[in-house]
Design a protein around this motif. Structure first.
Motif, PDB file in Angstrom:
ATOM      1  N   PHE A  53       5.555 -26.644  -1.374  1.00  0.00           N
ATOM      2  CA  PHE A  53       6.484 -27.301  -0.453  1.00  0.00           C
ATOM      3  C   PHE A  53       7.864 -26.664  -0.564  1.00  0.00           C
ATOM      4  O   PHE A  53       8.594 -26.560   0.429  1.00  0.00           O
ATOM      5  N   ALA A  54       8.228 -26.240  -1.787  1.00  0.00           N
ATOM      6  CA  ALA A  54       9.538 -25.644  -2.029  1.00  0.00           C
ATOM      7  C   ALA A  54       9.403 -24.486  -3.000  1.00  0.00           C
ATOM      8  O   ALA A  54       8.448 -24.407  -3.773  1.00  0.00           O
ATOM      9  N   ALA A  55      10.382 -23.570  -2.953  1.00  0.00           N
ATOM     10  CA  ALA A  55      10.395 -22.405  -3.827  1.00  0.00           C
ATOM     11  C   ALA A  55      11.778 -22.258  -4.444  1.00  0.00           C
ATOM     12  O   ALA A  55      12.773 -22.793  -3.927  1.00  0.00           O
ATOM     13  N   ILE A  56      11.861 -21.533  -5.544  1.00  0.00           N
ATOM     14  CA  ILE A  56      13.136 -21.272  -6.197  1.00  0.00           C
ATOM     15  C   ILE A  56      13.996 -20.387  -5.305  1.00  0.00           C
ATOM     16  O   ILE A  56      13.526 -19.410  -4.726  1.00  0.00           O
ATOM     17  N   ASP A  57      15.282 -20.746  -5.202  1.00  0.00           N
ATOM     18  CA  ASP A  57      16.239 -19.943  -4.440  1.00  0.00           C
ATOM     19  C   ASP A  57      17.475 -19.714  -5.307  1.00  0.00           C
ATOM     20  O   ASP A  57      18.088 -20.692  -5.748  1.00  0.00           O
ATOM     21  N   PRO A  58      17.846 -18.485  -5.596  1.00  0.00           N
ATOM     22  CA  PRO A  58      18.974 -18.224  -6.493  1.00  0.00           C
ATOM     23  C   PRO A  58      20.294 -18.803  -5.996  1.00  0.00           C
ATOM     24  O   PRO A  58      21.147 -19.171  -6.804  1.00  0.00           O
ATOM     25  N   ALA A  59      20.466 -18.906  -4.691  1.00  0.00           N
ATOM     26  CA  ALA A  59      21.738 -19.382  -4.143  1.00  0.00           C
ATOM     27  C   ALA A  59      21.824 -20.894  -4.071  1.00  0.00           C
ATOM     28  O   ALA A  59      22.869 -21.489  -4.367  1.00  0.00           O
ATOM     29  N   SER A  60      20.711 -21.545  -3.685  1.00  0.00           N
ATOM     30  CA  SER A  60      20.758 -22.995  -3.449  1.00  0.00           C
ATOM     31  C   SER A  60      19.816 -23.782  -4.353  1.00  0.00           C
ATOM     32  O   SER A  60      19.543 -24.938  -4.090  1.00  0.00           O
ATOM     33  N   ARG A  61      19.357 -23.177  -5.440  1.00  0.00           N
ATOM     34  CA  ARG A  61      18.370 -23.735  -6.381  1.00  0.00           C
ATOM     35  C   ARG A  61      16.968 -23.746  -5.794  1.00  0.00           C
ATOM     36  O   ARG A  61      16.058 -23.193  -6.370  1.00  0.00           O
ATOM     37  N   VAL A  62      16.793 -24.431  -4.649  1.00  0.00           N
ATOM     38  CA  VAL A  62      15.469 -24.468  -4.019  1.00  0.00           C
ATOM     39  C   VAL A  62      15.615 -24.340  -2.510  1.00  0.00           C
ATOM     40  O   VAL A  62      16.670 -24.616  -1.942  1.00  0.00           O
ATOM     41  N   ARG A  63      14.533 -23.917  -1.880  1.00  0.00           N
ATOM     42  CA  ARG A  63      14.445 -23.856  -0.418  1.00  0.00           C
ATOM     43  C   ARG A  63      13.051 -24.318  -0.010  1.00  0.00           C
ATOM     44  O   ARG A  63      12.110 -24.269  -0.804  1.00  0.00           O
ATOM     45  N   LEU A  64      12.925 -24.776   1.208  1.00  0.00           N
ATOM     46  CA  LEU A  64      11.599 -25.120   1.713  1.00  0.00           C
ATOM     47  C   LEU A  64      10.751 -23.849   1.786  1.00  0.00           C
ATOM     48  O   LEU A  64      11.244 -22.785   2.151  1.00  0.00           O
ATOM     49  N   SER A  65       9.476 -23.990   1.436  1.00  0.00           N
ATOM     50  CA  SER A  65       8.588 -22.836   1.394  1.00  0.00           C
ATOM     51  C   SER A  65       7.564 -22.902   2.529  1.00  0.00           C
ATOM     52  O   SER A  65       7.679 -23.726   3.443  1.00  0.00           O
ATOM     53  N   ASP A  66       6.543 -22.026   2.464  1.00  0.00           N
ATOM     54  CA  ASP A  66       5.556 -21.934   3.543  1.00  0.00           C
ATOM     55  C   ASP A  66       4.618 -23.128   3.591  1.00  0.00           C
ATOM     56  O   ASP A  66       4.024 -23.409   4.624  1.00  0.00           O
TER      57      ASP A  66
END
Length: 220
Positions: free
Chosen positions: A20-33
């Motif tokens: 549902f979500a993935a790690i994002d260096p800028a915003s901690r997490v982002r919605l995933s595929d």
């Protein structure tokens, strides 16, 4: 009965594309595929009238008060419970595979509708496969932008401040009933209750996932 996935190995890490979500260096997490993983099975026992699939996170914190807070962490030993990610019932015994991304691809705010696996996947009586409401229904109940009934598969999204890697059980049951006694809107616990006395066999695989970047490199 045997269950496997081409999307991840048993005991290995679930790919971000199936979360549902993935790690994002800028915003901690982002919605995933948010694509359901590929699943396949064989050695279904004689007498099987239908199959039922459950996907359960057994490491979900019982309290969400400290989840995703920059000033807190969730210790590995805090009380944990089950979080249901997918409830798929009335699978005909002739079906032996679910393709990656077939019933689920992308995040739908407010939840996906209660639809069958695909247009041709029906049981012998002509009833479409049913999907229960997963536990994002309760998780987002107080969020006006996301609230709704979340049917079908929605993948991993453990709290990013959790110090415990989460483990997701994909469990398939062979049943002696073609259609479980479930009416209308139903949940994971409802499906478990309906299974009682109807299980011929079962199989499972387990995948891991974390949104904590300190734990991700060590995740198999």
């Amino acid at each position: 009965m045997r269950l496997w996935s081409d999307s991840f190995r048993d005991g290995g890490r679930i790919p971000a594309a199936c979360a549902f979500a993935a790690i994002d260096p800028a915003s901690r997490v982002r919605l995933s595929d948010n694509r359901n993983p590929h699943l396949a099975w064989d050695d279904v026992p004689n007498g099987t009238e239908s199959l039922l699939l459950l996907v359960i996170d057994g490491d979900a914190p019982l309290s969400a008060d400290d989840a995703n807070r920059a000033d807190r962490t969730l210790a590995p030993g805090i009380p944990r419970g089950d979080f249901f990610h997918w409830i798929l019932t009335d699978i005909p015994p002739s079906v032996r595979m679910i393709a990656e991304g077939a019933p689920s691809s992308g995040v739908t705010p407010g939840g996906k509708p209660a639809t069958p696996l695909d247009a041709h996947a029906v049981d012998g009586a002509g009833h479409p496969l049913r999907q229960g409401v997963n536990d994002y229904t309760g998780w987002y109940a107080a969020d006006p932008a996301m609230a709704g009934d979340y049917y079908g598969y929605d993948g991993p999204c453990p709290p990013w401040n959790d110090l415990r890697v989460h483990h997701y059980i994909f469990r398939l049951y062979a049943l002696d009933e073609p259609r479980l006694a479930l009416q209308g809107r139903f949940s994971g616990p409802d499906a478990l209750a309906a299974l009682h006395g109807h299980i011929l066999d079962e199989a499972q695989i387990i995948g891991s996932y974390t949104l904590n970047p300190a734990l991700a490199p060590a995740t198999p």
